[in-house]
Design an enzyme around this catalytic site. Structure first.
Site, PDB file in Angstrom:
ATOM      1  N   GLU A  13      -8.174  -5.516   5.005  1.00 48.26           N
ATOM      2  CA  GLU A  13      -8.004  -5.172   3.601  1.00 48.26           C
ATOM      3  C   GLU A  13      -6.794  -5.874   2.992  1.00 48.26           C
ATOM      4  O   GLU A  13      -6.815  -6.266   1.823  1.00 48.26           O
ATOM      5  CB  GLU A  13      -7.892  -3.655   3.443  1.00 48.26           C
ATOM      6  CG  GLU A  13      -9.240  -2.986   3.687  1.00 48.26           C
ATOM      7  CD  GLU A  13      -9.165  -1.480   3.789  1.00 48.26           C
ATOM      8  OE1 GLU A  13      -9.269  -0.825   2.755  1.00 48.26           O
ATOM      9  OE2 GLU A  13      -8.979  -0.971   4.913  1.00 48.26           O
ATOM     10  N   HIS A  42     -13.372   2.550   0.009  1.00 41.90           N
ATOM     11  CA  HIS A  42     -13.344   1.446   0.994  1.00 41.90           C
ATOM     12  C   HIS A  42     -13.863   0.166   0.349  1.00 41.90           C
ATOM     13  O   HIS A  42     -14.363  -0.734   1.026  1.00 41.90           O
ATOM     14  CB  HIS A  42     -14.253   1.719   2.217  1.00 41.90           C
ATOM     15  CG  HIS A  42     -13.820   2.845   3.095  1.00 41.90           C
ATOM     16  ND1 HIS A  42     -14.722   3.683   3.708  1.00 41.90           N
ATOM     17  CD2 HIS A  42     -12.600   3.271   3.459  1.00 41.90           C
ATOM     18  CE1 HIS A  42     -14.070   4.570   4.429  1.00 41.90           C
ATOM     19  NE2 HIS A  42     -12.773   4.346   4.300  1.00 41.90           N
ATOM     20  N   ASN A  96       0.870  -1.169   0.000  1.00 42.86           N
ATOM     21  CA  ASN A  96       0.000   0.000   0.000  1.00 42.86           C
ATOM     22  C   ASN A  96       0.911   1.224   0.000  1.00 42.86           C
ATOM     23  O   ASN A  96       1.456   1.604   1.030  1.00 42.86           O
ATOM     24  CB  ASN A  96      -0.896  -0.033   1.250  1.00 42.86           C
ATOM     25  CG  ASN A  96      -1.879   1.127   1.294  1.00 42.86           C
ATOM     26  OD1 ASN A  96      -1.858   2.007   0.426  1.00 42.86           O
ATOM     27  ND2 ASN A  96      -2.727   1.136   2.298  1.00 42.86           N
ATOM     28  N   ARG A  98     -14.254  14.853   7.775  1.00 47.68           N
ATOM     29  CA  ARG A  98     -14.993  15.162   6.545  1.00 47.68           C
ATOM     30  C   ARG A  98     -16.459  15.445   6.856  1.00 47.68           C
ATOM     31  O   ARG A  98     -17.053  14.767   7.701  1.00 47.68           O
ATOM     32  CB  ARG A  98     -14.920  13.996   5.553  1.00 47.68           C
ATOM     33  CG  ARG A  98     -13.548  13.723   5.005  1.00 47.68           C
ATOM     34  CD  ARG A  98     -13.642  12.747   3.827  1.00 47.68           C
ATOM     35  NE  ARG A  98     -12.335  12.262   3.450  1.00 47.68           N
ATOM     36  CZ  ARG A  98     -11.948  10.983   3.563  1.00 47.68           C
ATOM     37  NH1 ARG A  98     -12.776  10.071   4.034  1.00 47.68           N
ATOM     38  NH2 ARG A  98     -10.746  10.633   3.198  1.00 47.68           N
ATOM     39  N   ARG A 149      -2.557  -2.180  -3.476  1.00 45.32           N
ATOM     40  CA  ARG A 149      -3.769  -1.409  -3.239  1.00 45.32           C
ATOM     41  C   ARG A 149      -3.718  -0.205  -4.170  1.00 45.32           C
ATOM     42  O   ARG A 149      -2.757   0.570  -4.138  1.00 45.32           O
ATOM     43  CB  ARG A 149      -3.817  -0.947  -1.794  1.00 45.32           C
ATOM     44  CG  ARG A 149      -5.013  -0.104  -1.516  1.00 45.32           C
ATOM     45  CD  ARG A 149      -5.176   0.157  -0.027  1.00 45.32           C
ATOM     46  NE  ARG A 149      -6.522   0.650   0.188  1.00 45.32           N
ATOM     47  CZ  ARG A 149      -6.784   1.883   0.652  1.00 45.32           C
ATOM     48  NH1 ARG A 149      -5.821   2.711   0.963  1.00 45.32           N
ATOM     49  NH2 ARG A 149      -8.028   2.265   0.815  1.00 45.32           N
TER      50      ARG A 149
END
Ligand code: ADP
Length: 399
Positions: free
Chosen positions: A384, A180, A7, A241, A91
């Site tokens: 993940e 996601h 990643n 956010r 990723r």
């Protein structure tokens, strides 16, 4: 068979070496401050002390070289030879509207990742650097790109199109993508497996509640809706956010505060959410503590977060004309039992009943609903990296 999961961020590179025989993590680590002063590698092997190496890493290629050296090092390594790595899973944030699935990396895939720089300006360039760093250091080892947007590509046009002039979709592919995706794919799949949901009864809502947060609805593992949009800004109230907002707010703040659209968007991404509402923190542990001490704005922020999660869950139950399972995951979803209980209490209209004792169990897959609950409720830790490793094995045809 061992798979290396990468990643890559703009100045960082995270990795995990997974043994696919038992899906265990053999080693993992992080290169930090790539291209800056003070770069370092932290390499962790289960049961051993962390190995830290401070060395200059001018590029991702050097960082990758250090990772491979650490993996084969006689003392803190876990491999005899880097050829023992069967494939690398990367990723990648954005696959645009081209990729609906993970894919074996070739020149064309790299070209598409490059074409999506506009859609994922912070991540895609870094993700591509990670891919090229592996190619340079491990020529011949297959690489697989696993896109965070792939899961959302399951949506139908009525769910993914914004009701704006079609020319913007035609010209720029402006649409809802959802993020996601790897987590939603993994957790919805695990829900079906762990809960043994029979075919025809696999309407699953996943609430991925972390610092970044999103909800997805899927039927039989295929996404029908998800709360994030063109960017991860849409949807739930998050750590920093805003989530859903009337776009006129952007115009209003820009005009009244003499700011550019980019500056306002930065505020909506980095200075909003529960942090702005509470005035305290984006971290839910801080907020829960402050609420318990009587802080009204912390209580407001938490109530607002919960309100938006409920709105999405309710909408998705309606969209799917019912729901078989709701699963909580990610930092908040996996750990905040009080929040889960409170969200589920508000879903009693749908026949949800939580078993408070099971809701206390942590760190593993658990069904937290009572036997009489009309919708089953689970907590399933997301993973993940494992999802990427499994995709890598599948796409590279290693099994
Ligand atoms: P991301 O990957 O988006 O950075 P995570 O999935 O790691 O986010 O989740 C981070 C969030 O999880 C933080 O807000 C943190 O407060 C919350 N969290 C972690 N542990 C707990 C806990 N025990 N109780 C409540 N919230 C928690």
């Amino acid at each position: 068979m061992k798979v290396l999961v990468i990643n890559a961020g703009s100045s960082s590179l995270k990795y995990q070496l997974i043994d696919m025989e038992d899906e265990s993590v053999k080693a993992k680590g992080l290169c930090e401050r790539i291209g800056m002063e003070g770069s370092k590698l932290t390499h962790k092997v289960p049961g051993k002390a962390d190995y830290v190496e401070k060395r200059e890493m001018p590029t991702h290629k050097t960082a990758m070289q250090m990772v491979l050296e650490a993996l084969v090092d006689p003392e803190h390594g876990v491999l005899k030879n880097i050829n023992d790595i069967s494939a690398v899973g990367h990723r990648v944030l954005h696959g645009g509207s081209t990729y609906t699935e993970s894919i074996l990396v070739d020149d064309n895939v790299k070209k598409v990742i490059r074409e999506c720089f506009d859609l994922g300006p912070l991540h895609n360039p870094a993700n591509l650097m990670g891919i090229e760093a592996c190619e340079a250091n491990m020529p011949g080892t297959p690489g697989v790109a696993v896109f965070d947007t792939a899961f959302g590509m399951g949506m139908e046009p009525y769910a993914y199109l914004y009701a704006i002039p079609m020319e913007y979709y035609d010209k720029y592919k402006i649409r809802r993508y959802g993020f996601h995706g790897t987590s939603h794919m993994f957790v919805s799949g695990e829900t079906i497996k762990f809960g043994k949901l029979p075919a025809g009864h696999q309407k699953v809502i996943v609430a991925h509640l972390g610092n970044g947060a999103s909800v997805s609805a899927s039927i039989g593992g295929k996404c029908v809706d998800t709360s994030m949009g063109l960017t991860p800004l849409e949807g739930l109230v998050m750590g920093t956010r805003s989530g859903d907002i009337d776009p006129a707010v952007v115009q209003f703040i820009a005009n009244h505060e003499n700011k550019t659209v980019d500056e306002v968007l930065n505020i909506l991404n980095k200075k909003s959410g529960v942090e702005a509402l509470s005035g305290i923190s984006s971290d839910f542990r801080d907020l829960s503590k402050a609420e318990a001490e009587g802080n009204k704005r912390a209580a407001l922020a938490l109530a607002s977060f919960k309100h938006r999660v409920l709105k999405y869950i309710g909408a998705y139950i309606a969209e799917m004309n019912g729901c078989d399972a709701i699963t909580f995951t990610a930092g908040i979803g996996e750990n905040d039992a009080a929040l889960r209980e409170s969200i589920c209490a508000n879903l009693s209209y749908a026949g949800i009943v939580i078993d408070p004792e099971k809701n206390k169990i942590r760190g593993k897959n658990v069904e937290i609903s009572a036997p009489e609950s009309k919708i089953r409720v689970f907590v399933i830790p997301t993973n993940e990296e494992l999802a990427i490793a499994r995709e890598t094995v599948r796409v590279a045809g290693l099994k």
